[in-house]
Design a protein around this motif. Sequence first.
Motif, PDB file in Angstrom:
ATOM      1  N   PRO A 226       0.795  -1.232   0.000  1.00  0.00           N
ATOM      2  CA  PRO A 226       0.000   0.000   0.000  1.00  0.00           C
ATOM      3  C   PRO A 226       0.827   1.282   0.000  1.00  0.00           C
ATOM      4  O   PRO A 226       0.443   2.273  -0.605  1.00  0.00           O
ATOM      5  CB  PRO A 226      -0.855  -0.114   1.261  1.00  0.00           C
ATOM      6  CG  PRO A 226      -0.123  -1.090   2.131  1.00  0.00           C
ATOM      7  CD  PRO A 226       0.544  -2.053   1.208  1.00  0.00           C
ATOM      8  N   GLN A 227       1.976   1.280   0.674  1.00  0.00           N
ATOM      9  CA  GLN A 227       2.780   2.498   0.724  1.00  0.00           C
ATOM     10  C   GLN A 227       3.324   2.863  -0.666  1.00  0.00           C
ATOM     11  O   GLN A 227       3.299   4.017  -1.081  1.00  0.00           O
ATOM     12  CB  GLN A 227       3.950   2.306   1.710  1.00  0.00           C
ATOM     13  CG  GLN A 227       3.506   2.225   3.176  1.00  0.00           C
ATOM     14  CD  GLN A 227       2.789   3.498   3.622  1.00  0.00           C
ATOM     15  OE1 GLN A 227       3.184   4.618   3.251  1.00  0.00           O
ATOM     16  NE2 GLN A 227       1.750   3.349   4.427  1.00  0.00           N
ATOM     17  N   ARG A 228       3.805   1.847  -1.382  1.00  0.00           N
ATOM     18  CA  ARG A 228       4.322   2.100  -2.734  1.00  0.00           C
ATOM     19  C   ARG A 228       3.178   2.508  -3.670  1.00  0.00           C
ATOM     20  O   ARG A 228       3.325   3.382  -4.520  1.00  0.00           O
ATOM     21  CB  ARG A 228       5.036   0.854  -3.263  1.00  0.00           C
ATOM     22  CG  ARG A 228       5.728   1.075  -4.604  1.00  0.00           C
ATOM     23  CD  ARG A 228       6.814   0.034  -4.829  1.00  0.00           C
ATOM     24  NE  ARG A 228       6.259  -1.290  -5.005  1.00  0.00           N
ATOM     25  CZ  ARG A 228       5.980  -1.825  -6.201  1.00  0.00           C
ATOM     26  NH1 ARG A 228       6.198  -1.122  -7.308  1.00  0.00           N
ATOM     27  NH2 ARG A 228       5.499  -3.052  -6.292  1.00  0.00           N
ATOM     28  N   ALA A 229       2.003   1.872  -3.483  1.00  0.00           N
ATOM     29  CA  ALA A 229       0.851   2.233  -4.311  1.00  0.00           C
ATOM     30  C   ALA A 229       0.424   3.680  -4.050  1.00  0.00           C
ATOM     31  O   ALA A 229       0.082   4.420  -4.980  1.00  0.00           O
ATOM     32  CB  ALA A 229      -0.306   1.280  -4.036  1.00  0.00           C
ATOM     33  N   LEU A 230       0.460   4.093  -2.779  1.00  0.00           N
ATOM     34  CA  LEU A 230       0.096   5.461  -2.432  1.00  0.00           C
ATOM     35  C   LEU A 230       1.075   6.462  -3.033  1.00  0.00           C
ATOM     36  O   LEU A 230       0.678   7.533  -3.505  1.00  0.00           O
ATOM     37  CB  LEU A 230       0.055   5.619  -0.912  1.00  0.00           C
ATOM     38  CG  LEU A 230      -0.338   7.012  -0.390  1.00  0.00           C
ATOM     39  CD1 LEU A 230      -1.733   7.395  -0.873  1.00  0.00           C
ATOM     40  CD2 LEU A 230      -0.266   7.044   1.140  1.00  0.00           C
ATOM     41  N   LYS A 231       2.355   6.089  -3.019  1.00  0.00           N
ATOM     42  CA  LYS A 231       3.373   6.960  -3.606  1.00  0.00           C
ATOM     43  C   LYS A 231       3.090   7.184  -5.097  1.00  0.00           C
ATOM     44  O   LYS A 231       3.110   8.323  -5.590  1.00  0.00           O
ATOM     45  CB  LYS A 231       4.749   6.324  -3.433  1.00  0.00           C
ATOM     46  CG  LYS A 231       5.885   7.038  -4.151  1.00  0.00           C
ATOM     47  CD  LYS A 231       7.195   6.333  -3.855  1.00  0.00           C
ATOM     48  CE  LYS A 231       8.335   6.945  -4.699  1.00  0.00           C
ATOM     49  NZ  LYS A 231       8.178   6.672  -6.117  1.00  0.00           N
ATOM     50  N   HIS A 232       2.785   6.097  -5.819  1.00  0.00           N
ATOM     51  CA  HIS A 232       2.498   6.235  -7.246  1.00  0.00           C
ATOM     52  C   HIS A 232       1.175   6.968  -7.480  1.00  0.00           C
ATOM     53  O   HIS A 232       1.027   7.687  -8.480  1.00  0.00           O
ATOM     54  CB  HIS A 232       2.463   4.855  -7.900  1.00  0.00           C
ATOM     55  CG  HIS A 232       3.797   4.166  -7.906  1.00  0.00           C
ATOM     56  ND1 HIS A 232       4.958   4.803  -8.239  1.00  0.00           N
ATOM     57  CD2 HIS A 232       4.143   2.882  -7.611  1.00  0.00           C
ATOM     58  CE1 HIS A 232       5.972   3.964  -8.163  1.00  0.00           C
ATOM     59  NE2 HIS A 232       5.501   2.781  -7.776  1.00  0.00           N
ATOM     60  N   THR A 233       0.219   6.803  -6.568  1.00  0.00           N
ATOM     61  CA  THR A 233      -1.042   7.536  -6.678  1.00  0.00           C
ATOM     62  C   THR A 233      -0.799   9.042  -6.590  1.00  0.00           C
ATOM     63  O   THR A 233      -1.360   9.831  -7.360  1.00  0.00           O
ATOM     64  CB  THR A 233      -2.017   7.109  -5.567  1.00  0.00           C
ATOM     65  OG1 THR A 233      -2.285   5.717  -5.674  1.00  0.00           O
ATOM     66  CG2 THR A 233      -3.332   7.878  -5.668  1.00  0.00           C
ATOM     67  N   ASN A 234       0.062   9.445  -5.658  1.00  0.00           N
ATOM     68  CA  ASN A 234       0.396  10.867  -5.527  1.00  0.00           C
ATOM     69  C   ASN A 234       1.098  11.399  -6.775  1.00  0.00           C
ATOM     70  O   ASN A 234       0.870  12.538  -7.197  1.00  0.00           O
ATOM     71  CB  ASN A 234       1.280  11.076  -4.296  1.00  0.00           C
ATOM     72  CG  ASN A 234       0.532  10.819  -3.000  1.00  0.00           C
ATOM     73  OD1 ASN A 234      -0.694  10.933  -2.955  1.00  0.00           O
ATOM     74  ND2 ASN A 234       1.252  10.453  -1.942  1.00  0.00           N
ATOM     75  N   GLU A 235       1.952  10.543  -7.358  1.00  0.00           N
ATOM     76  CA  GLU A 235       2.648  10.962  -8.576  1.00  0.00           C
ATOM     77  C   GLU A 235       1.663  11.165  -9.733  1.00  0.00           C
ATOM     78  O   GLU A 235       1.780  12.119 -10.507  1.00  0.00           O
ATOM     79  CB  GLU A 235       3.699   9.914  -8.964  1.00  0.00           C
ATOM     80  CG  GLU A 235       4.877   9.867  -7.991  1.00  0.00           C
ATOM     81  CD  GLU A 235       5.796   8.692  -8.262  1.00  0.00           C
ATOM     82  OE1 GLU A 235       6.895   8.678  -7.694  1.00  0.00           O
ATOM     83  OE2 GLU A 235       5.407   7.787  -9.041  1.00  0.00           O
ATOM     84  N   VAL A 236       0.690  10.260  -9.833  1.00  0.00           N
ATOM     85  CA  VAL A 236      -0.314  10.387 -10.890  1.00  0.00           C
ATOM     86  C   VAL A 236      -1.156  11.639 -10.657  1.00  0.00           C
ATOM     87  O   VAL A 236      -1.483  12.366 -11.609  1.00  0.00           O
ATOM     88  CB  VAL A 236      -1.207   9.136 -10.951  1.00  0.00           C
ATOM     89  CG1 VAL A 236      -2.391   9.350 -11.890  1.00  0.00           C
ATOM     90  CG2 VAL A 236      -0.400   7.925 -11.400  1.00  0.00           C
ATOM     91  N   GLN A 237      -1.507  11.889  -9.403  1.00  0.00           N
ATOM     92  CA  GLN A 237      -2.291  13.077  -9.090  1.00  0.00           C
ATOM     93  C   GLN A 237      -1.539  14.357  -9.458  1.00  0.00           C
ATOM     94  O   GLN A 237      -2.097  15.278 -10.052  1.00  0.00           O
ATOM     95  CB  GLN A 237      -2.650  13.102  -7.606  1.00  0.00           C
ATOM     96  CG  GLN A 237      -3.481  14.313  -7.176  1.00  0.00           C
ATOM     97  CD  GLN A 237      -4.836  14.344  -7.858  1.00  0.00           C
ATOM     98  OE1 GLN A 237      -5.564  13.354  -7.815  1.00  0.00           O
ATOM     99  NE2 GLN A 237      -5.172  15.459  -8.496  1.00  0.00           N
ATOM    100  N   GLN A 238      -0.231  14.390  -9.146  1.00  0.00           N
ATOM    101  CA  GLN A 238       0.589  15.544  -9.482  1.00  0.00           C
ATOM    102  C   GLN A 238       0.679  15.725 -10.996  1.00  0.00           C
ATOM    103  O   GLN A 238       0.571  16.841 -11.528  1.00  0.00           O
ATOM    104  CB  GLN A 238       1.996  15.381  -8.891  1.00  0.00           C
ATOM    105  CG  GLN A 238       2.949  16.529  -9.208  1.00  0.00           C
ATOM    106  CD  GLN A 238       2.474  17.857  -8.624  1.00  0.00           C
ATOM    107  OE1 GLN A 238       2.062  17.926  -7.473  1.00  0.00           O
ATOM    108  NE2 GLN A 238       2.535  18.907  -9.440  1.00  0.00           N
ATOM    109  N   ALA A 239       0.872  14.591 -11.690  1.00  0.00           N
ATOM    110  CA  ALA A 239       0.966  14.655 -13.146  1.00  0.00           C
ATOM    111  C   ALA A 239      -0.348  15.130 -13.763  1.00  0.00           C
ATOM    112  O   ALA A 239      -0.360  15.883 -14.746  1.00  0.00           O
ATOM    113  CB  ALA A 239       1.352  13.290 -13.714  1.00  0.00           C
ATOM    114  N   LEU A 240      -1.478  14.689 -13.188  1.00  0.00           N
ATOM    115  CA  LEU A 240      -2.778  15.121 -13.686  1.00  0.00           C
ATOM    116  C   LEU A 240      -2.973  16.621 -13.484  1.00  0.00           C
ATOM    117  O   LEU A 240      -3.471  17.330 -14.378  1.00  0.00           O
ATOM    118  CB  LEU A 240      -3.888  14.352 -12.970  1.00  0.00           C
ATOM    119  CG  LEU A 240      -5.319  14.632 -13.439  1.00  0.00           C
ATOM    120  CD1 LEU A 240      -5.465  14.276 -14.920  1.00  0.00           C
ATOM    121  CD2 LEU A 240      -6.321  13.837 -12.600  1.00  0.00           C
TER     122      LEU A 240
END
Length: 403
Positions: A226-240
């Motif tokens: 979950p921690q790695r998934a959350l990190k990538h989720t934040n990256e996608v949000q920033q990119a969006l």
Amino acid sequence: MNQPGIHPLQAAGPAREADLQALRALSELTAVLAEEHDPEKLLERSLGTMVRLARAQAGVVRVVTSDGAHLRLVASLGLTPEVVAQEQLMPLDCGVCGAAVSDDAVRQSFELRHCEAQTGADYFRQLGTALVVPLRHMGRVLGAYTLFFDEQRDTPEELGLLFRSISEHLGMALENTRLLRENMRMTLMSERQLIANEVHDSLAQTMAYMKIRLAMMQEALEASEPQRALKHTNEVQQALDDAYADLRELLSQFRNRMDPLGLVHALQELRTKFYDRTGIALAFDDRTTDLNLSVEEEGQVFHIMQEALANVARHSGAKHARLSMELIGGEYRFSVEDDGLGFYAFGQRLGGAEQHTHLRHHLGVNIMRERAQRLNGAIEIVNLRQGGARVSLVFPAQRGSDL
């Protein structure tokens, strides 16, 4: 020396009147050439001038089709609707018209049976003469004017020469119009390619980045991390968020085309609106005495400065910025500097959202460099010792500029 009591115009008689008619016709034609830029309307209006000048009963103007095998009717005056319907398209070698086009010479004919047979119209039985004037430019025949008279009559040599002169002027105007349209077409294609490049270098790259991060997030979820998934989720949000900002910036750029009042006025407008839009105070320093750029050069400079200021607004964290322009040693230099964080060094290893920010810096610089190359110039980027960065566009001034 004129005799007392005799006015020069009175002494000239009918010959002078003919000269005046010719001058009036040329004056009218000159006005048409200056006012009309649609080629077919230009031919239509000039047809009326030629019919009046020749005192013809009717007339048509035709142009050579793109296949080089036909003449297409552009405009007619005085013909019946039935004849006009039959005359829309005719072979290039048809009758006296074809002979005039083939020989590139003014031709007249007292025998119009061929026209009657070609169209099946009795109208031509009423006519006595057809006069054909080729429409030419640089030795190439573009079409022809055909004038019809109700009686058999020879065309005076001076009138034939006048018609020849008129046809050459019209041919030159048609060629200039064609070149203008080709230039506009090339400009439009270039602008569309530029839009495609900018969309590719911003939105498309950001979307690709998000696609990779989504795949990595999916892998993390499947691996119960979950921690790695959350990190990538934040990256996608920033990119969006960045993609949305990019889209707004692109729309703003495409709406804000070059100011018709010129580059200096356009840059002053950017400065006026920059603080309200970004909260960053922007100074404008014009050190040139006489800006001597083409319209194309002004457009490229404007968009480079616009992109440089967009980078300041998005990434620098600056409170103040300066846009300057100067001409030194035969080179133009347009610069944007700020008191922010400075540019990331290319090749520096950054992680997470910072890595994507580095990517955006790189893409923006690539866009500016592509535009600079069109000016035979370059983009210079330096981080300032006191903090912040300077982006400069440098390109050679054209000969004749105020050095």
